[in-house]
Design a protein around this motif. Structure first.
Motif, PDB file in Angstrom:
ATOM      1  N   VAL A 183       0.845  -1.192   0.000  1.00 27.05           N
ATOM      2  CA  VAL A 183       0.000   0.000   0.000  1.00 27.05           C
ATOM      3  C   VAL A 183       0.883   1.245   0.000  1.00 27.05           C
ATOM      4  O   VAL A 183       1.923   1.271   0.665  1.00 27.05           O
ATOM      5  CB  VAL A 183      -0.939   0.020   1.231  1.00 27.05           C
ATOM      6  CG1 VAL A 183      -1.818   1.268   1.214  1.00 27.05           C
ATOM      7  CG2 VAL A 183      -1.777  -1.237   1.304  1.00 27.05           C
ATOM      8  N   THR A 184       0.442   2.265  -0.735  1.00 26.41           N
ATOM      9  CA  THR A 184       1.079   3.575  -0.679  1.00 26.41           C
ATOM     10  C   THR A 184       0.009   4.614  -0.358  1.00 26.41           C
ATOM     11  O   THR A 184      -0.972   4.746  -1.105  1.00 26.41           O
ATOM     12  CB  THR A 184       1.767   3.931  -2.005  1.00 26.41           C
ATOM     13  OG1 THR A 184       2.801   2.968  -2.284  1.00 26.41           O
ATOM     14  CG2 THR A 184       2.396   5.322  -1.931  1.00 26.41           C
ATOM     15  N   VAL A 185       0.179   5.307   0.755  1.00 24.61           N
ATOM     16  CA  VAL A 185      -0.739   6.384   1.133  1.00 24.61           C
ATOM     17  C   VAL A 185      -0.165   7.681   0.570  1.00 24.61           C
ATOM     18  O   VAL A 185       0.956   8.082   0.904  1.00 24.61           O
ATOM     19  CB  VAL A 185      -0.900   6.479   2.656  1.00 24.61           C
ATOM     20  CG1 VAL A 185      -1.913   7.562   3.016  1.00 24.61           C
ATOM     21  CG2 VAL A 185      -1.329   5.134   3.227  1.00 24.61           C
ATOM     22  N   SER A 231      -6.208  -5.487   8.596  1.00 24.33           N
ATOM     23  CA  SER A 231      -6.502  -4.270   7.830  1.00 24.33           C
ATOM     24  C   SER A 231      -5.635  -3.104   8.295  1.00 24.33           C
ATOM     25  O   SER A 231      -5.570  -2.803   9.485  1.00 24.33           O
ATOM     26  CB  SER A 231      -7.982  -3.905   7.982  1.00 24.33           C
ATOM     27  OG  SER A 231      -8.275  -2.680   7.338  1.00 24.33           O
ATOM     28  N   LEU A 232      -4.984  -2.461   7.321  1.00 25.51           N
ATOM     29  CA  LEU A 232      -4.197  -1.262   7.567  1.00 25.51           C
ATOM     30  C   LEU A 232      -4.503  -0.238   6.481  1.00 25.51           C
ATOM     31  O   LEU A 232      -4.565  -0.593   5.299  1.00 25.51           O
ATOM     32  CB  LEU A 232      -2.696  -1.567   7.568  1.00 25.51           C
ATOM     33  CG  LEU A 232      -2.161  -2.432   8.721  1.00 25.51           C
ATOM     34  CD1 LEU A 232      -0.728  -2.861   8.441  1.00 25.51           C
ATOM     35  CD2 LEU A 232      -2.226  -1.667  10.033  1.00 25.51           C
ATOM     36  N   GLN A 263      -7.370  -4.500   3.121  1.00 21.98           N
ATOM     37  CA  GLN A 263      -7.232  -5.830   3.701  1.00 21.98           C
ATOM     38  C   GLN A 263      -5.827  -6.362   3.404  1.00 21.98           C
ATOM     39  O   GLN A 263      -5.591  -7.105   2.458  1.00 21.98           O
ATOM     40  CB  GLN A 263      -8.297  -6.777   3.131  1.00 21.98           C
ATOM     41  CG  GLN A 263      -9.708  -6.428   3.515  1.00 21.98           C
ATOM     42  CD  GLN A 263      -9.946  -6.563   5.018  1.00 21.98           C
ATOM     43  OE1 GLN A 263      -9.446  -7.481   5.650  1.00 21.98           O
ATOM     44  NE2 GLN A 263     -10.723  -5.630   5.575  1.00 21.98           N
ATOM     45  N   THR A 264      -4.874  -5.931   4.211  1.00 21.03           N
ATOM     46  CA  THR A 264      -3.478  -6.278   3.960  1.00 21.03           C
ATOM     47  C   THR A 264      -3.169  -7.747   4.212  1.00 21.03           C
ATOM     48  O   THR A 264      -2.112  -8.234   3.813  1.00 21.03           O
ATOM     49  CB  THR A 264      -2.565  -5.414   4.844  1.00 21.03           C
ATOM     50  OG1 THR A 264      -3.012  -5.485   6.201  1.00 21.03           O
ATOM     51  CG2 THR A 264      -2.595  -3.965   4.390  1.00 21.03           C
ATOM     52  N   SER A 265      -4.064  -8.454   4.897  1.00 21.96           N
ATOM     53  CA  SER A 265      -3.841  -9.882   5.117  1.00 21.96           C
ATOM     54  C   SER A 265      -4.015 -10.687   3.843  1.00 21.96           C
ATOM     55  O   SER A 265      -3.570 -11.828   3.748  1.00 21.96           O
ATOM     56  CB  SER A 265      -4.792 -10.406   6.195  1.00 21.96           C
ATOM     57  OG  SER A 265      -6.150 -10.194   5.811  1.00 21.96           O
ATOM     58  N   ASN A 282     -13.354   7.660   8.510  1.00 26.45           N
ATOM     59  CA  ASN A 282     -12.964   6.775   9.609  1.00 26.45           C
ATOM     60  C   ASN A 282     -13.874   5.555   9.645  1.00 26.45           C
ATOM     61  O   ASN A 282     -15.084   5.666   9.477  1.00 26.45           O
ATOM     62  CB  ASN A 282     -13.035   7.504  10.951  1.00 26.45           C
ATOM     63  CG  ASN A 282     -11.867   8.463  11.132  1.00 26.45           C
ATOM     64  OD1 ASN A 282     -10.933   8.460  10.334  1.00 26.45           O
ATOM     65  ND2 ASN A 282     -11.928   9.269  12.176  1.00 26.45           N
ATOM     66  N   SER A 283     -13.279   4.399   9.859  1.00 23.09           N
ATOM     67  CA  SER A 283     -14.028   3.150   9.865  1.00 23.09           C
ATOM     68  C   SER A 283     -13.894   2.474  11.219  1.00 23.09           C
ATOM     69  O   SER A 283     -13.237   2.984  12.134  1.00 23.09           O
ATOM     70  CB  SER A 283     -13.515   2.222   8.762  1.00 23.09           C
ATOM     71  OG  SER A 283     -12.162   1.844   9.018  1.00 23.09           O
ATOM     72  N   GLU A 284     -14.518   1.319  11.351  1.00 23.38           N
ATOM     73  CA  GLU A 284     -14.417   0.555  12.593  1.00 23.38           C
ATOM     74  C   GLU A 284     -13.011   0.015  12.799  1.00 23.38           C
ATOM     75  O   GLU A 284     -12.612  -0.282  13.921  1.00 23.38           O
ATOM     76  CB  GLU A 284     -15.419  -0.600  12.571  1.00 23.38           C
ATOM     77  CG  GLU A 284     -16.882  -0.148  12.555  1.00 23.38           C
ATOM     78  CD  GLU A 284     -17.829  -1.329  12.558  1.00 23.38           C
ATOM     79  OE1 GLU A 284     -17.331  -2.480  12.517  1.00 23.38           O
ATOM     80  OE2 GLU A 284     -19.053  -1.106  12.608  1.00 23.38           O
ATOM     81  N   ALA A 285     -12.245  -0.108  11.712  1.00 23.51           N
ATOM     82  CA  ALA A 285     -10.897  -0.674  11.810  1.00 23.51           C
ATOM     83  C   ALA A 285      -9.816   0.394  11.951  1.00 23.51           C
ATOM     84  O   ALA A 285      -8.719   0.113  12.435  1.00 23.51           O
ATOM     85  CB  ALA A 285     -10.599  -1.536  10.583  1.00 23.51           C
TER      86      ALA A 285
END
Length: 334
Positions: free
Chosen positions: A238-240, A284-285, A289-291, A309-312
């Motif tokens: 992932v790249t933010v 999750s990051l 879903q990074t898994s 913003n989410s629950e994770a």
């Protein structure tokens, strides 16, 4: 009789050498605890007699009586002038104690400077870094196990961890990443790929040990997450992108009792601070879903994370942190 005469001559030479050594050493170096007790009595007696202290003649007499006759008058005069900092012609007990304290502190500092800076011989390590190193950090190998409150292992009560070993990671600004064993043997070298290699530099790096990931910040105002679980590849997941300013400092924490709970704190060149709390870090990051093994090189806008913003994941961003002295405000401060 000849050996006896030679022994007497050697003793006389040794005695003369000891006397010269005592004379050459500073007078204050010859003062022991018993001498200090007796000198304190002399100074206090002078105070009781209405004197402000000892003048140079009284000083010589007191030191000659306590340290022994035959002390060098010149040494006593030099010591008197060192102690008499206000140059009033007398020395009191406070001045004497202040001087002796500073003298002992100087000796401690000099003794400390004589110690080698490192206890072991220096080793020359050959690395692949050709640019300034941005960060050196530790990647622990976590030994995960299930446990209960008594410390006994079982299947359902969560995870615990302990660092059993690990590797040292170093990264320089051109993206060269080195993996070192705990004995500082170079194990692996990886060259990171940036979207614009000629313009992007690595500014910081943190290890996400609970999920076996590596996070790096770049001068392109972005973060990149890399998967460390595979020894064959070093894949960017992932790249933010789209941070308001360049991220220059990062810190990461995770709960050793719950690997899903973690916090990432970022600081940028604009004085902003961003805090990201992950509640499902193992799966999750950054909203991804990074898994999943299918996740590869996804781009996530920072604005999207900030406003969704989410629950994770929960994010808070302060554009500019201004330090406020506690004495100037009654409001609670962060």
């Amino acid at each position: 009789s000849a050996p006896t005469g030679k022994k007497t001559q050697d003793s006389a030479i040794s005695s003369q050498a000891s006397q010269k050594l005592a004379e050459s050493s500073k007078l204050e170096d010859q003062i022991n605890l018993q001498h200090l007790v007796e000198l304190m009595r002399v100074f206090h007696e002078a105070d009781e007699n209405g004197s402000d202290g000892l003048d140079i003649e009284e000083f010589r007499a007191a030191f000659g009586q306590i340290l022994g006759k035959g002390k060098n008058d010149q040494q006593m005069a030099i010591l008197f002038m060192k102690i008499d900092t206000n140059c009033d012609g007398t020395v009191d007990w406070d001045e004497f104690c202040t001087y002796m304290l500073l003298e002992y502190q100087e000796k401690d500092v000099m003794a400390g400077e004589k110690l080698p800076p490192f206890p072991y011989p220096l080793r020359v390590l050959h690395s692949s870094h050709r640019e300034t190193i941005s960060r050196i950090t530790f990647l622990p190998n976590l030994n995960r196990r299930s446990h209960d409150c008594t410390g006994k292992s079982h299947d359902s009560d969560g995870q615990d961890w302990r660092e059993v070993d690990g590797r040292i990671l170093s990264v320089c600004k051109d993206g060269t990443l080195c993996f070192w064993k705990s004995n500082l043997t170079l194990q692996r070298v990886v060259t990171l790929e940036c979207s614009r290699p000629k313009l992007a530099w690595v500014t910081d790096m943190v290890v996400l040990a609970n999920v076996n990931r590596l996070l790096l910040s770049f001068t392109e105002n972005c973060l990149s997450l890399y998967d460390l679980s595979s020894s064959a590849t070093f894949e960017r997941q992932v790249t933010v992108v789209g941070f308001p300013h360049c991220i220059i400092s990062m810190d990461y924490w995770f709960d050793p009792k719950d690997f899903d709970h973690a916090v990432l704190v970022l600081g940028d060149t604009g004085g902003g601070v961003c805090a990201m709390e992950f509640l499902s870090a193992t799966t999750s990051l950054f909203g991804v879903q990074t898994s999943s093994k299918q996740v590869s090189n996804l781009r996530v806008p920072f604005v999207q994370l900030l406003h969704h913003n989410s629950e994770a994941t929960r994010i808070a961003y302060t554009p500019r942190v201004s330090p406020t002295p506690c004495m100037h405000t009654s409001q609670p401060l962060l």
